[in-house]
Design a protein around this motif. Structure first.
Motif, mmCIF file in Angstrom:
data_model
loop_
_atom_site.group_PDB
_atom_site.id
_atom_site.type_symbol
_atom_site.label_atom_id
_atom_site.label_comp_id
_atom_site.label_asym_id
_atom_site.label_seq_id
_atom_site.Cartn_x
_atom_site.Cartn_y
_atom_site.Cartn_z
ATOM 1 N N PRO A 129 -1.093 -2.006 -31.480
ATOM 2 C CA PRO A 129 -1.621 -1.798 -30.250
ATOM 3 C C PRO A 129 -1.414 -2.369 -28.660
ATOM 4 O O PRO A 129 -0.907 -3.159 -28.968
ATOM 5 C CB PRO A 129 -3.387 -2.422 -30.903
ATOM 6 C CG PRO A 129 -2.527 -3.538 -31.591
ATOM 7 C CD PRO A 129 -1.942 -2.760 -31.907
ATOM 8 N N PHE A 130 -2.022 -1.784 -27.689
ATOM 9 C CA PHE A 130 -1.375 -1.671 -26.532
ATOM 10 C C PHE A 130 -1.806 -3.404 -26.281
ATOM 11 O O PHE A 130 -2.942 -3.066 -25.816
ATOM 12 C CB PHE A 130 -1.806 -1.219 -25.426
ATOM 13 C CG PHE A 130 -0.690 -1.364 -23.906
ATOM 14 C CD1 PHE A 130 0.316 -1.103 -23.728
ATOM 15 C CD2 PHE A 130 -1.647 -1.810 -23.295
ATOM 16 C CE1 PHE A 130 1.132 -1.575 -22.311
ATOM 17 C CE2 PHE A 130 -1.622 -2.034 -21.677
ATOM 18 C CZ PHE A 130 -0.246 -2.121 -21.520
ATOM 19 N N ASP A 131 -1.112 -4.053 -25.714
ATOM 20 C CA ASP A 131 -1.363 -5.914 -25.205
ATOM 21 C C ASP A 131 0.066 -6.509 -24.408
ATOM 22 O O ASP A 131 0.444 -6.584 -24.177
ATOM 23 C CB ASP A 131 -1.247 -6.488 -26.609
ATOM 24 C CG ASP A 131 -1.736 -8.025 -26.317
ATOM 25 O OD1 ASP A 131 -2.164 -7.671 -24.546
ATOM 26 O OD2 ASP A 131 -2.124 -8.384 -27.350
ATOM 27 N N PRO A 132 -0.819 -6.456 -22.907
ATOM 28 C CA PRO A 132 0.496 -6.071 -21.981
ATOM 29 C C PRO A 132 0.505 -7.448 -21.968
ATOM 30 O O PRO A 132 1.744 -8.470 -21.387
ATOM 31 C CB PRO A 132 -0.630 -5.734 -20.506
ATOM 32 C CG PRO A 132 -1.834 -6.116 -20.836
ATOM 33 C CD PRO A 132 -2.030 -5.533 -21.812
ATOM 34 N N ASN A 133 -0.611 -8.743 -22.210
ATOM 35 C CA ASN A 133 -0.473 -10.133 -22.929
ATOM 36 C C ASN A 133 0.640 -10.684 -23.609
ATOM 37 O O ASN A 133 1.036 -11.574 -23.632
ATOM 38 C CB ASN A 133 -1.597 -10.488 -22.514
ATOM 39 C CG ASN A 133 -2.348 -10.438 -21.424
ATOM 40 O OD1 ASN A 133 -2.115 -10.368 -20.212
ATOM 41 N ND2 ASN A 133 -3.552 -9.756 -21.652
ATOM 42 N N GLU A 134 1.558 -8.862 -24.540
ATOM 43 C CA GLU A 134 1.576 -10.345 -25.652
ATOM 44 C C GLU A 134 2.848 -11.164 -25.501
ATOM 45 O O GLU A 134 2.826 -11.749 -26.245
ATOM 46 C CB GLU A 134 2.002 -9.613 -26.311
ATOM 47 C CG GLU A 134 2.515 -8.826 -28.599
ATOM 48 C CD GLU A 134 1.923 -9.794 -28.888
ATOM 49 O OE1 GLU A 134 2.507 -10.363 -28.963
ATOM 50 O OE2 GLU A 134 0.403 -9.908 -28.883
ATOM 51 N N ARG A 135 3.837 -10.467 -24.104
ATOM 52 C CA ARG A 135 4.864 -10.839 -23.486
ATOM 53 C C ARG A 135 4.902 -11.675 -23.175
ATOM 54 O O ARG A 135 5.804 -11.749 -22.431
ATOM 55 C CB ARG A 135 6.343 -9.696 -24.428
ATOM 56 C CG ARG A 135 5.957 -9.333 -25.866
ATOM 57 C CD ARG A 135 6.999 -10.190 -26.721
ATOM 58 N NE ARG A 135 8.147 -10.719 -27.034
ATOM 59 C CZ ARG A 135 8.718 -10.491 -27.056
ATOM 60 N NH1 ARG A 135 7.732 -11.555 -28.743
ATOM 61 N NH2 ARG A 135 9.743 -10.685 -27.401
ATOM 62 N N LYS A 136 3.782 -12.010 -22.824
ATOM 63 C CA LYS A 136 3.530 -12.881 -21.108
ATOM 64 C C LYS A 136 4.240 -13.690 -21.389
ATOM 65 O O LYS A 136 4.742 -14.368 -19.779
ATOM 66 C CB LYS A 136 2.583 -12.868 -20.967
ATOM 67 C CG LYS A 136 1.542 -14.091 -22.028
ATOM 68 C CD LYS A 136 0.334 -14.025 -21.479
ATOM 69 C CE LYS A 136 -0.032 -15.574 -22.191
ATOM 70 N NZ LYS A 136 -1.728 -15.101 -21.830
ATOM 71 N N LEU A 137 4.805 -14.470 -21.873
ATOM 72 C CA LEU A 137 6.063 -16.084 -21.575
ATOM 73 C C LEU A 137 7.181 -15.864 -21.074
ATOM 74 O O LEU A 137 7.935 -16.213 -21.074
ATOM 75 C CB LEU A 137 5.346 -17.026 -22.388
ATOM 76 C CG LEU A 137 4.137 -17.431 -23.045
ATOM 77 C CD1 LEU A 137 4.121 -18.148 -24.469
ATOM 78 C CD2 LEU A 137 2.880 -17.929 -22.082
ATOM 79 N N ILE A 138 7.305 -14.258 -21.251
ATOM 80 C CA ILE A 138 9.086 -13.925 -21.426
ATOM 81 C C ILE A 138 9.237 -13.620 -19.866
ATOM 82 O O ILE A 138 9.070 -12.798 -19.074
ATOM 83 C CB ILE A 138 9.404 -13.368 -22.039
ATOM 84 C CG1 ILE A 138 9.149 -12.914 -23.714
ATOM 85 C CG2 ILE A 138 11.127 -12.728 -22.344
ATOM 86 C CD1 ILE A 138 9.431 -12.043 -24.963
ATOM 87 N N ASN A 139 10.470 -14.195 -19.502
ATOM 88 C CA ASN A 139 10.533 -14.265 -17.667
ATOM 89 C C ASN A 139 12.037 -12.557 -17.878
ATOM 90 O O ASN A 139 12.741 -13.146 -18.168
ATOM 91 C CB ASN A 139 10.943 -14.834 -17.048
ATOM 92 C CG ASN A 139 11.574 -14.917 -15.778
ATOM 93 O OD1 ASN A 139 11.182 -13.731 -15.617
ATOM 94 N ND2 ASN A 139 12.044 -15.693 -14.955
ATOM 95 N N LEU A 140 11.206 -11.673 -17.421
ATOM 96 C CA LEU A 140 12.291 -10.392 -17.518
ATOM 97 C C LEU A 140 13.213 -10.692 -16.576
ATOM 98 O O LEU A 140 14.180 -9.591 -16.689
ATOM 99 C CB LEU A 140 11.866 -9.406 -17.247
ATOM 100 C CG LEU A 140 10.930 -8.008 -18.926
ATOM 101 C CD1 LEU A 140 9.817 -7.525 -17.600
ATOM 102 C CD2 LEU A 140 10.615 -8.589 -19.928
ATOM 103 N N ASN A 141 13.775 -11.125 -15.837
ATOM 104 C CA ASN A 141 14.767 -11.534 -14.283
ATOM 105 C C ASN A 141 15.584 -11.982 -15.646
ATOM 106 O O ASN A 141 16.497 -12.676 -15.413
ATOM 107 C CB ASN A 141 13.936 -12.367 -13.377
ATOM 108 C CG ASN A 141 12.885 -11.778 -12.864
ATOM 109 O OD1 ASN A 141 12.837 -10.208 -12.877
ATOM 110 N ND2 ASN A 141 12.067 -11.778 -11.862
#
Length: 154
Positions: free
Chosen positions: A141-153
């Protein structure tokens, strides 16, 4: 090769837009029709340019397939198969290769590759594994916070 499998290749050995188009048009879409999958469907894909072409875009619009490109080069974070499925498959494949060497002392060839790979695939790939990949990436299920600790940069 199992009857219900499709296989393709490019001259370079890497994914190219023409090969991906052939997969969608000749394998994925017919599978949707044969299985009476209700359209539209959402097709998540790596946003790398090797997957995308105007022909693919037009085919998908015409056939009610919604393309959604995930960030390219972020597969280890966002893509369910990279996060959950491929590791299990890699472990199972190594086991198959080791058993092949021990049991028959034969090399893996073009002739015996598909049945051996199917063995690893059937051992490793379970619906629960696939669903876990979508959950861990926060896609379903959609959860924008699931991977919040990962810096995509990085």
């Amino acid at each position: 090769m199992p009857d219900n499998w499709g296989i393709g290749r490019s001259d370079s050995g890497w994914m190219v837009s023409a090969t991906f188009y052939e997969f969608v048009a000749n394998i994925f879409y017919p599978w949707l029709e044969e299985n009476h999958i209700k359209l539209p469907v959402l097709l998540l894909l790596d946003g790398h340019k090797s997957h995308i072409s105007i022909d693919l875009f037009n085919f998908c619009i015409k056939n009610n397939i919604i393309l959604f490109c995930l960030l390219p080069n972020a597969t280890h974070i966002l893509q369910p198969c990279d996060v959950a499925v491929f590791k299990a498959l890699k472990v199972a494949w190594k086991d198959v290769v080791m058993r092949q060497k021990q049991d028959s002392q034969k090399s893996i060839t073009k002739t015996n590759f598909a049945p051996l790979f199917k063995n690893a695939f059937d051992k490793a790939i379970k619906p629960e594994t696939i669903m876990a990949g979508f959950r861990v990436t926060g896609l379903f299920p959609f959860d924008p916070n699931e991977r919040k600790l990962i810096n995509l940069n990085h």
